[in-house]
Every structure is written in C-alpha cells, then in structure tokens.
Write a protein that holds these residues in place. Structure first.
Motif, short mmCIF file in Angstrom:
data_model
loop_
_atom_site.label_atom_id
_atom_site.label_comp_id
_atom_site.label_asym_id
_atom_site.label_seq_id
_atom_site.Cartn_x
_atom_site.Cartn_y
_atom_site.Cartn_z
N ALA A 87 43.65 57.05 -19.38
CA ALA A 87 45.06 57.41 -19.34
C ALA A 87 45.84 56.51 -18.38
N ALA A 88 45.21 56.13 -17.26
CA ALA A 88 45.88 55.24 -16.31
C ALA A 88 46.17 53.89 -16.96
N TYR A 89 45.21 53.35 -17.69
CA TYR A 89 45.44 52.08 -18.38
C TYR A 89 46.48 52.26 -19.50
N ALA A 90 46.52 53.43 -20.11
CA ALA A 90 47.51 53.70 -21.16
C ALA A 90 48.92 53.61 -20.59
N VAL A 91 49.10 54.08 -19.35
CA VAL A 91 50.41 53.99 -18.71
C VAL A 91 50.82 52.53 -18.52
N VAL A 92 49.86 51.68 -18.18
CA VAL A 92 50.16 50.24 -18.04
C VAL A 92 50.66 49.68 -19.36
N LEU A 93 49.98 50.01 -20.44
CA LEU A 93 50.38 49.51 -21.76
C LEU A 93 51.74 50.07 -22.16
N ALA A 94 51.98 51.34 -21.84
CA ALA A 94 53.27 51.94 -22.15
C ALA A 94 54.39 51.24 -21.39
N ALA A 95 54.15 50.95 -20.12
CA ALA A 95 55.17 50.29 -19.30
C ALA A 95 55.49 48.90 -19.85
N ARG A 96 54.48 48.18 -20.29
CA ARG A 96 54.72 46.85 -20.85
C ARG A 96 55.61 46.93 -22.08
N MET A 117 49.78 57.59 -11.38
CA MET A 117 50.51 56.47 -11.97
C MET A 117 52.02 56.71 -11.89
N ARG A 118 52.44 57.95 -12.10
CA ARG A 118 53.86 58.27 -12.00
C ARG A 118 54.37 58.05 -10.56
N GLU A 119 53.58 58.47 -9.60
CA GLU A 119 53.96 58.29 -8.19
C GLU A 119 54.06 56.81 -7.85
N ARG A 120 53.16 56.01 -8.39
CA ARG A 120 53.22 54.56 -8.13
C ARG A 120 54.48 53.97 -8.73
N GLN A 151 62.03 53.10 -17.63
CA GLN A 151 61.29 54.11 -16.87
C GLN A 151 61.55 55.51 -17.43
N ALA A 152 62.77 55.80 -17.79
CA ALA A 152 63.08 57.09 -18.39
C ALA A 152 62.39 57.24 -19.75
N ALA A 153 62.34 56.14 -20.49
CA ALA A 153 61.69 56.17 -21.80
C ALA A 153 60.21 56.46 -21.69
N MET A 154 59.62 56.14 -20.55
CA MET A 154 58.18 56.37 -20.39
C MET A 154 57.81 57.84 -20.30
N GLU A 155 58.77 58.71 -20.08
CA GLU A 155 58.46 60.14 -20.04
C GLU A 155 57.82 60.59 -21.35
N GLU A 156 58.23 59.98 -22.44
CA GLU A 156 57.63 60.31 -23.73
C GLU A 156 56.14 59.94 -23.75
N ASP A 157 55.80 58.82 -23.13
CA ASP A 157 54.40 58.40 -23.08
C ASP A 157 53.57 59.30 -22.16
N PHE A 158 54.14 59.67 -21.02
CA PHE A 158 53.44 60.59 -20.13
C PHE A 158 53.15 61.91 -20.83
N ALA A 159 54.14 62.42 -21.56
CA ALA A 159 53.98 63.70 -22.26
C ALA A 159 52.92 63.59 -23.35
N LEU A 160 52.91 62.48 -24.08
CA LEU A 160 51.94 62.28 -25.14
C LEU A 160 50.52 62.26 -24.59
N LEU A 161 50.33 61.56 -23.49
CA LEU A 161 49.01 61.47 -22.89
C LEU A 161 48.57 62.81 -22.30
N ALA A 162 49.49 63.52 -21.66
CA ALA A 162 49.17 64.82 -21.06
C ALA A 162 48.75 65.82 -22.12
N ASP A 163 49.24 65.65 -23.33
CA ASP A 163 48.96 66.59 -24.40
C ASP A 163 47.66 66.28 -25.14
N SER A 164 46.98 65.19 -24.76
CA SER A 164 45.81 64.75 -25.54
C SER A 164 44.63 65.69 -25.40
#
Length: 358
Positions: free
Chosen positions: A63-72, A109-112, A82-95
């Motif tokens: 999931a941490a690496y997924a956040v990197v790919l989402a950010a790119r 990753m969010r804190e970073r 950054q606001a758009a990434m909330e959708e990615d965080f939610a998708l991963l949290a729901d997995s």
C-alpha cells in the motif's frame, strides 16, 4: 545470529524497481512462480483484495508503494493533486479491512505528504518513505526472530516440535518473516526437531506457502489437516504453537488467520505454550478489545469449490477469514520492541512507549 539469519534468506514477495511494484503471485504458488508488475494504486488495491499479495506486513508495504504510484499519476495530471489523492487513499483502505498494517502504512504515507517542505520534491519524499517502511519491516523481522528464539531457549532449549498456522514467512512480510522467522531462527540454533504446519483452509496458505518455504530451506516439516492439530499436540510432543497476527488490540486480543483461536484453546488444554509474533505496527491501541475488530468475511464460493471443482451444492457457506484469540490464552506476544508475556492493557501500553530494539 543476525548474520546467520540473513544468510538463510531465500524468498521474497515484493520488489520495487523500474518505477513499478512487482508482486509474486501467491495465488498460484508453489506450482508456478510468476511476478506481476503494477504501475497504479488501483492495480495494487485489486492485488491486495484478490490476495496476489497477502500477510499483514506485506499488505502495508504494498500500500505504501501504491501511494507513490498514485502521487506520480496525480502530480502529472496537474491541478490540486494532493486533494485528488484522497480517492486513492480511500480505494486502498477499502481493499481489506482486518489487517491494521494497511491503515498504519497509509497513515504514515499521508503524514509524510503533509510534512512536505516548501520546494521539496514530493515524489522523491514519498518514495523514500515507502522504502523506509519496507526496510523497517525487514529489520523488525530480524529482531523478532532473535527475541522469539531467546524466549524458546529460556523455556525449553532442547530440540522440539513446533506447530504453526497460516503463512507468516518471507511471503507475508518485507523480509525474513514474523512467526516463521522465529521458527527459522530456532532451527538455525538447533532447537527445532520438526515443524507441523496446518494446511490452513480455505486458501491453503499453510500447505501451498509455509510448507514450501520451510522445505526449500531444509527444515523438517510435516503438513497436516487443520482438524488434526489437537491430536498432534497430544501425541507428537509439540511444545510451542507460533503464529502471526493481523491486528492486536490494546488489551492483547489477537486477530489472526481463521482457526488460530481454536489452536489457542487446544494449546492451553494440552499445556503447549502459545506465541504470537507481529511487528508493533500490528498493535492497534485505538481498539480496546477483540470485539471491536472488523473481521473480514469472503465469498462462500471459496468453501464450495476446491481446485476449481464444486464440492458443495445447495447450501450456504460461512467464510470468515479471521478470528480473535483472547489475550488470556496467549503466553507471549513478540514484537521488535520487545516481548510481552501474559499480555494485558497495561503491558501493551508500556510496550508501545518503547523504542525499537534494533
């Protein structure tokens, strides 16, 4: 002992390279070793959901690496990325809902992301954080292995039989393994005569993955049906049950692979010690006890089919994939911060205030 443990490393399930996350497809092991490349957060979320990658620490790292790919992807698209990434965080949290390591890694990753300095390269910072999470888990595995071996030696140093459940080795983590890491370490130290492995229905992680890992390293292993565990404790001289955890609550209750609870009950009856091995990232101090854990249930089809063939028809199937073992059935919880024997709320709180031992 650390050098001997590192020399024994042969298996890995996660590889970050060439701007992609490569995952060893654990659904088809051991008959086939196939690596799948993922270049999007959505793809990794699906891999977690479909159990291409599994094991609480490995899920968190992925999931941490997924956040990197989402950010790119979001950064390249422009706008308020950054606001758009909330959708990615939610998708991963729901997995997957039960393993707390997933949410721990996402929060880190969010804190970073929130701590980015002005003019800093956000993509480089997030990648460095994901790599740090991965390396930290590997180091935690090594520390837990050494602590667990010391615990076994303290209570009974002679060669002995150990029973385990599920898969908690290199395939489930970023390194050497949690519970299986302890077992590996104990074997290296000459303290394991044989490992009994529950097949772990319905996904057969024990027979497909754990037995494969142990056999590939020359560790004496015997596979058994889950329902044979009590008989094995009674007749085969088992001295320890060693398992992993997907979430540990503040009072020491442990959510782990379905079937773990009954192992703990049987272990207490037969005078067999029960050890849980998990990184401190698996401890959720926000939940008071096991009754607060959301336990994942999967499609009953997993029970009604075996090897692609139907084995049950015209019936409903109940398929919980985790259960909760109460703290009073656990002899010790081993983490990279130390060991808690006979866990309770006060002891867990004290543990979480410590620094890592490595």
């Amino acid at each position: 002992m650390r050098d001997r443990l590192l020399a024994a490393e042969k298996v890995k399930a996660i590889d970050w390279r060439d701007d992609a996350l490569y995952l060893l497809d654990q659904r088809i092991l051991p008959s086939e070793e196939n690596w799948i490349a993922y270049t999007s957060a959505a793809g990794i979320a699906e891999a977690i959901r479909e159990m291409v990658v599994r094991g609480a620490p490995a899920i968190g790292i992925s999931a941490a690496y997924a956040v990197v790919l989402a950010a790119r992807a979001r950064f390249a698209a422009g706008g308020d990325w950054q606001a758009a990434m909330e959708e990615d965080f939610a998708l991963l949290a729901d997995s997957r809902p039960t393993a707390v390591n997933l949410f721990w890694a996402l929060n880190r990753m969010r804190e970073r992301l929130e701590r980015l300095r002005e003019h800093a390269d956000p993509l480089a910072a997030l990648e460095a954080e994901a790599l740090a999470i991965h390396e930290s888990d590997r180091e935690a595995n090594l520390t837990m292995a050494q602590l667990g071996v010391d615990l076994i030696r303290r209570h009974q140093g002679n060669a002995q039989a150990i029973l385990t459940h599920g898969n908690t080795g290199a395939l489930a983590t970023g390194g050497f393994g949690t519970a299986l890491g302890v077992i590996r370490g104990a074997f290296i130290e000459g303290m394991v005569e044989r490992v009994y492995v529950n097949e772990t229905r319905p996904w057969l992680q024990g027979s497909r993955l754990t037995a494969w890992e142990l056999a590939s390293e020359g560790i004496p292993v015997t596979l058994n049906a889950d329902s044979a565990a009590a008989h094995i404790m009674k007749t085969k001289g088992v001295t320890w049950v060693v398992v992993g955890a997907d979430r540990i609550t503040a009072n020491g209750d442990v959510a782990s692979k379905i079937g773990t609870y009954q192992l703990a009950v049987n272990a207490m009856h037969h005078g067999v010690r029960f050890m849980v091995v998990a990184p401190s990232s698996s401890i959720d101090m926000a939940l008071a006890g096991g009754e607060d854990i959301l336990l994942e249930e999967r499609d009953g089809k997993e029970l009604l089919e075996f090897g692609g063939k139907q084995v049950g028809a015209g019936v409903e199937a109940y398929n919980p994939v985790f259960d909760v073992t109460p703290a009073d059935l656990i002899d010790a919880i081993v983490t990279e911060k130390g060991i808690v024997e006979r866990p309770d709320t006060a002891k867990l709180a004290q543990l979480m205030c410590r620094k890592r031992l490595h």
